[in-house]
Structures are given as C-alpha cells and as structure tokens.
Design an enzyme around this catalytic site. Structure first.
Site, mmCIF file in Angstrom:
data_model
loop_
_atom_site.group_PDB
_atom_site.id
_atom_site.type_symbol
_atom_site.label_atom_id
_atom_site.label_comp_id
_atom_site.label_asym_id
_atom_site.label_seq_id
_atom_site.Cartn_x
_atom_site.Cartn_y
_atom_site.Cartn_z
ATOM 1 N N ASP A 70 0.874 -1.171 0.000
ATOM 2 C CA ASP A 70 0.000 0.000 0.000
ATOM 3 C C ASP A 70 0.914 1.225 0.000
ATOM 4 O OD1 ASP A 70 1.012 0.173 2.532
ATOM 5 O OD2 ASP A 70 -0.840 -0.388 3.559
ATOM 6 N N CYS A 87 4.388 1.555 2.113
ATOM 7 C CA CYS A 87 5.390 0.477 2.097
ATOM 8 C C CYS A 87 6.819 0.954 2.377
ATOM 9 C CB CYS A 87 5.280 -0.377 0.845
ATOM 10 S SG CYS A 87 6.009 0.357 -0.589
ATOM 11 N N HIS A 147 7.659 0.708 -4.809
ATOM 12 C CA HIS A 147 7.401 -0.367 -3.844
ATOM 13 C C HIS A 147 8.730 -0.892 -3.291
ATOM 14 C CE1 HIS A 147 5.406 -3.613 -1.816
ATOM 15 N NE2 HIS A 147 6.363 -4.405 -2.248
#
Length: 275
Positions: free
Chosen positions: A49, A52, A262
């Site tokens: 999400d 992260c 990410h």
C-alpha cells in the site's frame, strides 16, 4: 489479520517467479537480484500500500534494534505535537488516520499517543536479546493493524518536525544537507506547511514516499537507508544511500526496490558478507 511483511523466501527463487521473460527489463532485474543474493539469502515481501517505504524501513530498523535511539530517549520527545502546534497553527490540518474534522487538542493528544507507542515498541523490541524472539516480536507487531498504522503516523510527524528544523536552519543561515534545498525547491512544497498539505498528508492514503522524502525519513530516524534499486543495475545509482553522506554513527537498514515506488526487504546476510 493480514501479515504486512510476508515470510522469507530465497532471493533467486523469488526473482525466478517474478521475472521469467527475456525482455531487457527482466534480464536487468535478474542481474540485480543476483547482486542482492551475493549479500543476502532471503527476501521478505512487504505489503504494497502507500505506506510500504515506511513499513519496510521501520521493520528493518526494529528487527536489528539493540538500543533505543538517543532522540527517542529525550524527555521532551512526547511534547513535540503540543510544542509544534503552539508555534504553527497550520498543523491543525494534519491528516490523521482516515479521520477528519478533529479539534486541535485532540490532534495533539493523538499524535502524542503514537509517539509514546513508537518509543514503547522500540524499547521493548530492542531489549530482546534472542534473534528468533526479536523476529517474532516484529512479526507480531506488523500483524497488528491498529498499532502498525499508528507507528506510521508517528514517523510522518517526525518527518514534519525534521522538515521544520531544516527549513528554519536554512532561513537562519545554518548549513543544511543538499536534499533539504531540493525538498523545498518543489512547487508543491516550498515551505513545511505546503509539504504537510501536499505530501505528508497524502502518504499512506493517495501516495507513497518520493525520492527526496526518503532522505527526510532517514534524517528523521537518524538511520542510513541503503536501497538496491534494481532497475538501475549497472549504473552508479544501483545502490543508493539516503543520505548519500551518512553520519558515521547512524545504523544502516537495507531495502530493495524495482521501481522506487514499492519496497521489499532483504534478510539473512550471507556469512561471508558478515565477516
């Protein structure tokens, strides 16, 4: 419950699963993972999400914590929200976890609770001597959504505090790190108030951390964040340090990213590397 940080998996096994094709990108990623595998045996996937980067950094910091950082020990640490709100009226627009329309006093109390929780968890985990027990304690914390997200709010507030300090230092003619100029050179964050409204308030909701905010996080925690940026393999940005001129005594945490959005975490340093 959802585990925010998945169990360990062999680095190269993970890579083979994710990057099968023969495209230039897949080849570069595989080379990148091979380089990571020289140093680390396993990878743990971090829930993707918009928290992260905070999640991966905090998880790594707690996993290897052996003491409470000095800034967490200071007496006035928990007075920070009250102190800042008394000086900067605009902080009352701080976006708390999914809850709108709070009164100013409540914001201050709630953030104070988050800071107290951060200190307590860090202290408890750093006092665990046995590595397996320590890991279990971290896993348990990152399964508890209420606590986990409260800790991210604490980190975001510490980032705001650091940004205010840097901004004021610069205005008063003190030396500041280069990233601080870049942070406030953006149209969307020319001062801490804008930084809060346009960036920090959105972290975890509609956006993650941008590159320059990784520096801010590192400064707020007084940690060096070392990142394997796999898509930059074979360039001098493949392993990037935030900040790039770290303080000698700052501990180092290591993350992995394929795209600067990410982050996952490498674990189990290979024996040769440790020696």
């Amino acid at each position: 419950y959802k585990l925010s940080v998945a169990p360990e998996m062999d680095v190269m096994e993970y890579c083979r699963k994710e990057w099968r094709g023969n495209t230039p990108v897949a080849k570069r990623m595989r080379k990148g993972y091979e380089a990571v595998a020289q140093k680390f045996a396993s990878i743990r996937r971090v829930r993707g999400d918009n928290y992260c980067a905070l999640r991966a950094t905090l998880f790594q910091a707690l996993s290897q914590a052996t003491q409470l950082p000095s800034w967490l020990q200071s007496e006035d640490f928990t007075m920070l929200p009250e102190d800042l709100l008394s000086k900067y009226d605009w902080i009352k627009h701080w976006q708390l976890k999914q809850k709108l329309g709070r009164k100013m006093g409540e914001i201050s109390d709630e953030i104070k609770d988050y800071l107290i929780l951060l200190r307590k968890k860090w202290k408890n985990i750093s006092e665990i001597k046995d590595p397996i027990e320590k890991q279990e304690a971290c896993d348990k914390l990152f399964k508890n959504e209420e606590e986990e997200y409260s800790l991210y709010e604490a980190l975001k507030f510490l980032m705001l505090n650091t940004a205010i300090e840097l901004y004021n230092d610069d205005k008063n003619g003190r030396r500041v790190p280069v990233f601080s100029w870049l942070l406030f050179a953006r149209d969307t964050s020319s001062n801490p108030c804008q930084l809060m409204h346009n960036h920090l308030n959105h972290i975890g909701h509609s956006g993650g951390l941008e590159q320059v905010e990784m520096f801010l996080l590192a400064y707020a925690l007084q940690y060096t964040i070392q990142v394997y940026r796999l898509y930059k393999y074979s360039t001098d940005e493949f392993i990037t340090l935030y900040p790039n001129d770290p303080e000698e005594d700052w501990p180092v945490v290591t993350l992995i990213t394929e795209d600067d959005r990410h982050y996952n975490i490498p674990v189990r340093m290979c024996q040769e590397t440790m020696l």
